[in-house]
Write a protein that holds these residues in place. Structure first.
Motif, mmCIF file in Angstrom:
data_model
loop_
_atom_site.group_PDB
_atom_site.id
_atom_site.type_symbol
_atom_site.label_atom_id
_atom_site.label_comp_id
_atom_site.label_asym_id
_atom_site.label_seq_id
_atom_site.Cartn_x
_atom_site.Cartn_y
_atom_site.Cartn_z
ATOM 1 N N GLU A 1 0.838 -1.209 0.000
ATOM 2 C CA GLU A 1 0.000 0.000 0.000
ATOM 3 C C GLU A 1 0.870 1.255 0.000
ATOM 4 O O GLU A 1 0.581 2.225 -0.704
ATOM 5 C CB GLU A 1 -0.926 0.002 1.220
ATOM 6 N N ILE A 2 1.923 1.247 0.796
ATOM 7 C CA ILE A 2 2.826 2.397 0.828
ATOM 8 C C ILE A 2 3.439 2.622 -0.552
ATOM 9 O O ILE A 2 3.482 3.760 -1.056
ATOM 10 C CB ILE A 2 3.929 2.178 1.886
ATOM 11 N N CYS A 3 3.891 1.546 -1.182
ATOM 12 C CA CYS A 3 4.533 1.664 -2.510
ATOM 13 C C CYS A 3 3.545 2.132 -3.574
ATOM 14 O O CYS A 3 3.879 2.980 -4.420
ATOM 15 C CB CYS A 3 5.146 0.325 -2.914
ATOM 16 N N VAL A 4 2.315 1.604 -3.545
ATOM 17 C CA VAL A 4 1.310 1.983 -4.552
ATOM 18 C C VAL A 4 0.954 3.453 -4.427
ATOM 19 O O VAL A 4 0.907 4.191 -5.427
ATOM 20 C CB VAL A 4 0.052 1.099 -4.406
ATOM 21 N N VAL B 1 1.572 9.304 -6.040
ATOM 22 C CA VAL B 1 2.011 10.677 -5.746
ATOM 23 C C VAL B 1 3.154 11.080 -6.670
ATOM 24 O O VAL B 1 3.168 12.191 -7.229
ATOM 25 C CB VAL B 1 2.455 10.786 -4.271
ATOM 26 N N THR B 2 4.124 10.188 -6.847
ATOM 27 C CA THR B 2 5.277 10.493 -7.699
ATOM 28 C C THR B 2 4.850 10.718 -9.151
ATOM 29 O O THR B 2 5.288 11.677 -9.808
ATOM 30 C CB THR B 2 6.301 9.335 -7.637
ATOM 31 N N GLY B 3 3.965 9.846 -9.643
ATOM 32 C CA GLY B 3 3.497 10.012 -11.018
ATOM 33 C C GLY B 3 2.749 11.312 -11.225
ATOM 34 O O GLY B 3 2.923 11.984 -12.253
ATOM 35 N N ARG B 4 1.939 11.703 -10.228
ATOM 36 C CA ARG B 4 1.107 12.895 -10.382
ATOM 37 C C ARG B 4 1.892 14.189 -10.234
ATOM 38 O O ARG B 4 1.726 15.135 -11.001
ATOM 39 C CB ARG B 4 -0.027 12.845 -9.355
ATOM 40 N N TYR B 5 2.774 14.260 -9.210
ATOM 41 C CA TYR B 5 3.405 15.533 -8.883
ATOM 42 C C TYR B 5 4.838 15.664 -9.394
ATOM 43 O O TYR B 5 5.344 16.773 -9.489
ATOM 44 C CB TYR B 5 3.380 15.753 -7.361
ATOM 45 N N VAL B 6 5.482 14.547 -9.697
ATOM 46 C CA VAL B 6 6.860 14.620 -10.188
ATOM 47 C C VAL B 6 6.897 14.509 -11.709
ATOM 48 O O VAL B 6 7.493 15.342 -12.402
ATOM 49 C CB VAL B 6 7.739 13.521 -9.547
ATOM 50 N N ILE C 1 4.628 10.497 1.996
ATOM 51 C CA ILE C 1 5.725 11.475 1.983
ATOM 52 C C ILE C 1 6.419 11.475 3.338
ATOM 53 O O ILE C 1 7.659 11.486 3.431
ATOM 54 C CB ILE C 1 5.187 12.874 1.640
ATOM 55 N N GLY C 2 5.609 11.448 4.418
ATOM 56 C CA GLY C 2 6.181 11.413 5.757
ATOM 57 C C GLY C 2 6.997 10.155 5.997
ATOM 58 O O GLY C 2 8.061 10.202 6.639
ATOM 59 N N ILE C 3 6.532 9.019 5.486
ATOM 60 C CA ILE C 3 7.255 7.759 5.669
ATOM 61 C C ILE C 3 8.610 7.805 4.961
ATOM 62 O O ILE C 3 9.639 7.423 5.527
ATOM 63 C CB ILE C 3 6.405 6.576 5.159
ATOM 64 N N VAL C 4 8.620 8.284 3.716
ATOM 65 C CA VAL C 4 9.882 8.393 2.976
ATOM 66 C C VAL C 4 10.835 9.347 3.684
ATOM 67 O O VAL C 4 12.032 9.067 3.833
ATOM 68 C CB VAL C 4 9.614 8.861 1.529
#
Length: 624
Positions: free
Chosen positions: A43-46, A51-56, A446-449
């Protein structure tokens, strides 16, 4: 009430059946904990990929939210089964704990049998629900929705099997037989009274949602199963509504994607403790105030305020702070009772600090903006903190600190540099949500990373061996919470269908004093509900009913949410029933009796702060 490990099969098995059941339970435990931990990690990875696909990369992954939703229900149900095996479902033990040992053993067995009755009643309908959902395809992945909702049948089935294995491990077969016989008699008697129930009208609401729920809760039946039994009994015995709908409402309650932030923030809370981020924050505050009378008590208040903004879990907050501060406070002569009392009080004081799980739950069940709740939750916690600080000042105004050296400016600067990455995390989380960079669910990744990077590169504390147990603990606690939300959602639906909501609306509107009277009654009601039901089930059950009334009376929904949350928090951490108080005692390793007297002053201060928050709406909505 507690969420501690309290498997009732404490007695060791003494025969071949019990020994075989114990081996099967251990095997089943391994078969459940591995996928539970994997689901949290996936779940964390998905979500992070989304988030990465949308904002990066500015390329949204259309399938990410849908896949996360499918896996989330499996996480909730497998996590519930793990919690059941570990005895970690929330239940009230204040009454049962005072009974003689033989009676307590019988009640424990009866609680397991009650859970088994619910599971056996709901399991066929969960299978039927999965079969019905096979005709529906998911929009992005184009797979049958039964792949998602099949998790409910699987989870209920696993918990039913675990119930049977638990009962088989009792060496006292006579006690098990009496419990099974009593449960069978009650079920048959209720079924035979069906014609009577159907003539009683809304009196059935009292019978099932007051008498049955209260009886189950005070008997130590886990709250989720108490809600489920009452709802099934009401639907099956007093209406012609298909039980399939109850399963659907439970699915709806557990499947809000916003609730996915619950396990992620629980895991984040464990990360900040493991990586040393919490210790760094506390260390900096201690250098600032350690030389002041009552200084470490102020540090405890401030540290809980900061950490609450990271973990979203009160148990995680207290577990991160107590081991760091309490030994030094004891060394300085602080009384154990006052320590556990203040620890519990700060747990209640910080209930509104984002990203609180209760805030997220309120947003999911009432439709109130999560961003607005996160913004509005900051100042109410400060108001209650001022009250706690006043009590600390009065109690420790004559503390002897002649042996305590004041930290130098160099020491303070070093502590600040060490703590700065940790202190920045709650502000990053809040800013990301409030500014719309990420949703409340996405920001947890984001907080976890951030915590992982800080732990590996800055604090150089990252124990890879602890990751698997942390993931399992996250799944277990999340499953216990989410099953309560599902059961409470079904129960609230049953109340709504009965016409109770309209009756309650009229009664609340007719209270003397208008909005002021309504607010006063709400405070009293949610203090009681918070102590008996715990915050999340109380808000899921009554939030959809009372928030529209508050809105109709001209009370801002964010203001009302803050009052409700603080009221529940005071009830949650106030003895003799509040689960939060006993969690604080367990974490600090202090006997509950020690803190009963000292906590009274802190509760009075928090009630005074709550009245101020209720009377001054600007405190909650001034920055919206």
């Amino acid at each position: 009430m507690h969420i501690a490990r309290t498997n009732p099969q404490a007695a060791q098995p003494q025969d071949a059946i019990g020994a075989c059941a114990a081996r099967l339970q251990r095997l089943l435990s391994h078969c459940l904990t591995i996928p539970a931990a994997l689901l949290v990690a996936v779940e964390i990875c998905v979500l992070l990929a989304g988030v990465t696909g949308r904002y990066v990369f500015h390329t949204p992954l259309i399938w990410s939210d849908e896949l996360a939703s499918i896996l989330f229900l499996w996480l909730a149900m497998i996590g519930s089964a793990v919690a059941f095996e570990r005895g970690e479902h929330m239940r009230m033990t204040a009454v049962v704990g005072k009974l003689p040992p033989s009676t307590r053993a019988f009640i424990d067995v009866l609680a397991t049998v009650a859970a088994l009755v619910f599971l056996l009643l709901v399991l066929p309908h969960a299978l039927e629900y999965a079969k019905e959902e096979a005709m529906i395809s998911t929009p992005a992945l184009d797979i049958a929705n039964s792949w998602r909702v099949g998790a409910m049948a699987f989870g209920f089935g696993m918990m039913a099997l675990l119930s049977l294995l638990r009962l088989a491990q009792y060496s006292d077969r006579r006690t098990v037989g009496r419990a099974l016989a009593l449960a069978a008699i009650l079920v048959v008697a209720m079924w035979m009274l069906q014609p009577v129930f159907q003539k009683l009208g809304n009196l059935n609401l009292v019978i099932f949602f007051v008498v049955v729920v209260a009886g189950c809760v005070f008997a130590g039946v886990p709250i989720a199963f108490a809600f489920g039994l009452a709802t099934l009994g009401y639907i099956m015995l007093t209406t012609s509504t298909p039980v399939l709908i109850v399963v659907g409402r439970m699915d709806e309650g557990m499947s809000h994607l916003i609730l996915l932030s619950v396990p992620l923030f629980v895991f984040l809370g464990q990360l900040i403790e493991m990586t040393g981020m919490a210790r760094a924050m506390v260390g900096f505050l201690a250098t600032l105030l350690g030389h002041v009378r009552g200084g470490l008590h102020y540090v405890l208040v401030g540290a809980m305020y900061l950490v609450s903004g990271i973990s979203g879990s009160k148990a995680a907050d207290m577990a991160a702070i107590a081991p760091v501060l309490l030994p030094e406070m004891k060394a300085r002569g602080a009384k154990e009772g006052d320590l556990v009392a203040l620890l519990a009080a700060t747990g209640a004081q910080t209930e509104t600090i984002p990203p609180s799980i209760v805030l997220i739950t309120i947003g999911s069940v009432t439709g109130v903006s999560i961003s607005a709740l996160f913004t509005g939750g900051m100042l109410p916690g400060v108001v209650l903190a001022i009250g706690l600080i006043a009590v600390v000042f009065w109690r420790y105004r004559r503390e002897d600190l002649s042996q305590v050296a004041r930290a130098s400016r160099t020491e303070i600067a070093k502590a600040f540099l060490v703590a700065m990455p940790a202190i920045a995390l709650p502000f990053i989380i809040r800013a990301a949500v409030v500014e719309g960079v990420a949703t409340a669910t996405e920001v947890s990744t984001i907080g976890i990373v951030y915590a992982i990077v800080a732990g590996l590169l800055i604090y150089r504390r990252f124990d890879f061996k602890r990751l698997y147990p942390m993931l399992v603990d996250t799944a277990s606690l999340s499953g216990a919470i989410l099953l309560i939300i599902g059961a409470a959602t079904a129960m609230a639906w049953g109340l709504t269908q009965s016409g109770f909501s309209s009756t309650l609306t009229e009664a609340m509107r007719s209270l003397p004093g208008g909005a002021v009277g309504f607010m006063a009654v709400s405070i009293l009601a949610f203090v009681i509900l918070g102590s008996v039901l715990e915050g999340i089930p109380a808000i899921v059950l009554f939030g959809p009913l009372v928030f529209p009334i508050a809105h109709a009376m001209g009370i801002h929904e964010v203001h009302y949410a803050m009052v409700v949350i603080l009221s529940m928090g005071i009830g949650l951490f106030a003895p003799p029933f509040g689960v939060g108080y006993y969690a604080a005692c367990a974490i600090s390793k202090i006997h509950p009796d020690e803190g009963i007297r000292p906590i009274v002053g802190y509760i009075v201060a928090m009630v005074a702060g709550l009245i101020v928050v209720a009377a001054v709406p600007w405190i909650s909505i001034g920055f919206l």
